[in-house]
Scaffold this active site. Structure first.
Site, PDB file in Angstrom:
ATOM      1  N   LYS A 348       0.846  -1.191   0.000  1.00  0.00           N
ATOM      2  CA  LYS A 348       0.000   0.000   0.000  1.00  0.00           C
ATOM      3  C   LYS A 348       0.883   1.243   0.000  1.00  0.00           C
ATOM      4  O   LYS A 348       2.087   1.178   0.239  1.00  0.00           O
ATOM      5  CB  LYS A 348      -0.922  -0.006   1.224  1.00  0.00           C
ATOM      6  CG  LYS A 348      -0.171  -0.009   2.556  1.00  0.00           C
ATOM      7  CD  LYS A 348      -1.124  -0.030   3.729  1.00  0.00           C
ATOM      8  CE  LYS A 348      -0.352  -0.007   5.058  1.00  0.00           C
ATOM      9  NZ  LYS A 348      -1.230   0.097   6.216  1.00  0.00           N
ATOM     10  N   TYR A 573      13.374  32.043   3.097  1.00  0.00           N
ATOM     11  CA  TYR A 573      12.165  32.724   3.567  1.00  0.00           C
ATOM     12  C   TYR A 573      12.247  33.041   5.057  1.00  0.00           C
ATOM     13  O   TYR A 573      12.740  32.230   5.851  1.00  0.00           O
ATOM     14  CB  TYR A 573      10.936  31.847   3.325  1.00  0.00           C
ATOM     15  CG  TYR A 573      10.476  31.801   1.883  1.00  0.00           C
ATOM     16  CD1 TYR A 573      10.074  32.949   1.216  1.00  0.00           C
ATOM     17  CD2 TYR A 573      10.435  30.590   1.202  1.00  0.00           C
ATOM     18  CE1 TYR A 573       9.639  32.898  -0.099  1.00  0.00           C
ATOM     19  CE2 TYR A 573       9.995  30.522  -0.117  1.00  0.00           C
ATOM     20  CZ  TYR A 573       9.604  31.693  -0.761  1.00  0.00           C
ATOM     21  OH  TYR A 573       9.185  31.641  -2.052  1.00  0.00           O
TER      22      TYR A 573
END
Length: 678
Positions: A348, A573
């Site tokens: 999965k 940033y």
């Protein structure tokens, strides 16, 4: 042939893998000297044979080509039918002399299956196929001669066995190019690269040049070719033949690499250039622009370095998956199991980020018993890609039952609501379903409880079309010793519930309770099956046996740019990264959109640059981040290890207070997965 062993070893090992569950075995057998095919014929005992082609590889082991053909045909002397191309006249003549029963195809001569090429456009070909009792058209997703010949062999076999035309067409359209065989890639300076390092004989060169000749994207054609090591021809004769092909195909630029081909430079067109080694070529300033470049070299010349130099890197970040390490880890967990204990592997979430189809294909080869996926669509994709193992779907939905059952997927059933929906569907579906019952023994997530057993057994007994393939539970704290008592209670509760189910159903579904951690910590509770998850991917959740697993995934990126910054300047940033001294800062081509978490900002994250550990400086951006490479001998374009063998994903996860599962499953699908085996 496992591990790419040669035929004399690989074929017996492959045949050994056959068992009573198989209905058909397909084996490839090559030849390098007389007598080999007689031995392989006794091992394989083929019912049917396909004579693919006759090349020049290993010619030195035979008197002439006729001798080689005769030896090769020994593999098919007891076949019911031998399939071959009627256009290979020497092969057909020899097969007829030996009295072999033939079924032929041809594009030029009379044959059982007549194939006509109607149109080649872009990368597709439309063909007409005519046999004794039918004529039909096919669309083929290739246009090069080598791929078409391979497909025509298959078409002839399928026509012989009377496979429906619709099925033939459907399957052919699923075919994709085989990696490392005439693989087209986008190059720098508006170039295209044909990466063909698969074989290095004269026949292979001819096929590759034909493929190059068919490409219409750009007018200019270039060839980079190494010494040819597998021809069986005299050197002078060989390079005269290659030079003649270069002239015949109107190649605009030719580059020869190797000491032998360089000796025969005078045979080639006047503007050709030659280098004694790959390193010499890379050191020279060779500028390619607006060309289609065929790059073909023997393995020892390491032409992948040339590919890397000329490849246009759309995204420099990739996750490398070591298939050998996956196999090692699978075998480690298998070694802990008692004989007869089955193994279900979780694929999965894109196989924990590793790529579900490729991992599933490897697991199918190594004969695991079950796969498990989260959703129906994941299981359907595996079926489309040839995975035929039993597959459990952990999160089925009411509207997915038809797709689920038509693809022979098996749902996990954890509530009366989903069980009732399945009952209703089966009433009109006119079919049967195998299911897996989830029992909640303390996880408090999904599953039936002890109090539900009486009602559950009644529902199941009134539905003969529902078969319980397995009953299972999940331990809440299998990886930690402090939860041992709770785990023991869960296991005891589960045993009681499963025993009650067996008694009421009248048969015994497979029981399983243990994940990767549980396999290691609870050897007496392996039951009928275990569920292997994160352990396969190299993470031993308990930490007890980590040294016995191998690293599977290596996340890599590249340095896009390097800047010199001065003490006191800030990076990124929010100006969060501040230089305490003069630094060299590398901008890396990976960010949080690739799965590199923003929480790894400002020194929490670290990468390896040329063997040196370098901290992340400033905030991680969406598509990039910055690292302090002052201590590293770094250059723009250099490879950067984000995690791998020498920089553990376990340590990375611990640094930001999460678990390796989250790191691995967060790697974006835009990050290219590259699978390799040594």
């Amino acid at each position: 042939s496992p591990k790419s062993y040669n035929s004399q070893i690989g074929v017996p090992l492959s045949v050994w893998e056959m068992s009573s569950i198989h209905t058909l075995g397909i084996f490839e057998a090559g030849i390098s000297r007389p007598g080999e095919m007689e031995k392989l014929e006794r091992i394989i005992k083929p019912t049917y044979g396909i004579f693919t082609n006759i090349g020049s590889a290993h010619d030195e082991g035979f008197n002439d080509q006729q001798h080689k053909i005769s030896e090769k045909l020994n593999l098919f002397r007891n076949c019911e039918t031998l399939f071959l191309c009627a256009d290979h006249t020497p092969v057909v003549d020899e097969a007829k002399t030996l009295g072999l029963p033939l079924y032929t195809w041809s594009v030029a001569n009379k044959a059982d299956v007549q194939i006509k090429i109607l149109k080649r456009k872009n990368r597709k070909t439309k063909v007409s196929v005519k046999s004794i009792d039918q004529t039909f058209a096919l669309d083929v997703p290739f246009r090069d001669d080598a791929s078409l010949e391979n497909i025509f062999h298959c078409v002839a076999v399928l026509v012989y066995f009377k496979v429906a035309i619709e099925e033939i067409q459907k399957r052919i359209l699923l075919l994709q190019p085989v990696a490392m065989r005439l693989e087209m890639k986008e190059g720098i300076n508006n170039c295209y690269l044909i990466d063909d390092t698969y074989n290095n004989d004269l026949a292979g060169i001819n096929i590759a040049l034909n493929f190059l000749d068919q490409q219409q994207q750009l007018a200019a054609k270039a060839v980079i070719l190494s010494d040819v090591l597998e021809s069986g021809m005299r050197e002078e004769q060989l390079y005269q033949a290659i030079a003649a092909l270069i002239v015949e195909k109107n190649i605009d630029r030719f580059v020869g690499i190797g000491p032998v081909i360089s000796k025969y430079a005078s045979q080639f067109p006047a503007k050709s250039v030659f280098f004694h080694s790959t390193e010499d070529f890379l050191a020279a300033t060779s500028v390619f622009s607006n060309e289609i470049i065929l790059i073909k070299g023997a393995r020892v010349f390491r032409f992948e370095k040339i590919i890397q130099r000329l490849l246009y890197k759309v995204h420099g970040t990739q996750l490398e998956i070591n298939l050998d390490a996956l196999t090692h880890n699978l075998n480690f967990y298998r070694s802990l199991l008692k004989p007869g204990t089955k193994i279900m592997v979780m694929v999965k979430a894109l196989a924990y980020g590793s790529g579900s189809f490729e991992v599933a294909s490897l697991l199918q080869y190594h004969k695991v018993d079950y796969l498990a996926v989260a959703y129906v669509d994941e299981g359907v994709e595996l079926r489309k890609n040839g995975i035929n193992l039993p597959i459990m779907v952990m999160n089925p939905s009411d509207d997915s039952f038809e797709k689920l059952l038509s693809n022979q997927l098996e749902p996990e059933i954890y509530s009366f609501k989903i069980l009732s929906a399945l009952e209703g569907f089966l009433a009109s579906y006119n079919g049967k379903a195998k299911i897996h019952l989830k029992i909640d023994t303390g996880m408090r997530r999904l599953g039936f409880e002890a109090k539900d057993m009486l009602k559950l057994c009644k529902v199941l007994k009134r539905n003969p079309n529902i078969e319980v393939a397995s009953v299972f539970t999940h331990l809440a704290g299998a990886d930690e010793a402090l939860h041992n008592e709770f785990s023991a209670t869960q296991l005891d509760t589960f045993e009681k519930i499963a025993t009650k189910l067996d008694k009421n159903l009248g048969y015994k579904p497979t029981r399983h309770a243990l994940n990767s951690a549980g396999i290691v910590r609870f050897p007496n509770s392996h039951m009928g099956m275990v569920r292997l998850g994160i352990g396969l991917y190299g993470i031993e959740a308990t930490g007890q046996r980590q040294t016995e697993l191998q690293n599977v995934g290596t996340l890599k990126t590249i340095i896009s740019q390097i800047k010199e910054i001065k003490q006191g300047e800030t990076v990124g940033y929010g100006r969060q990264g501040k230089a305490s001294k003069n630094l060299r800062i590398a901008t890396l081509a990976i960010g949080y959109a690739d799965g590199y978490r923003r929480s790894l900002s400002n020194g929490k994250g670290k990468v390896l640059v040329n063997g040196k550990t370098c901290p992340i400086i400033g905030n991680v951006c969406m598509d990039m981040c910055m690292a302090d490479v002052t201590a590293a001998n770094a250059s723009e374009g250099d490879e950067v290890i984000v995690f791998g063998k020498d920089l553990s994903v376990i340590e990375m996860a611990a640094e930001i207070g999460t678990i390796p599962y989250e790191i691995l499953t967060s790697i974006s699908e835009r990050v290219k997965r590259v699978f390799f085996s040594e």
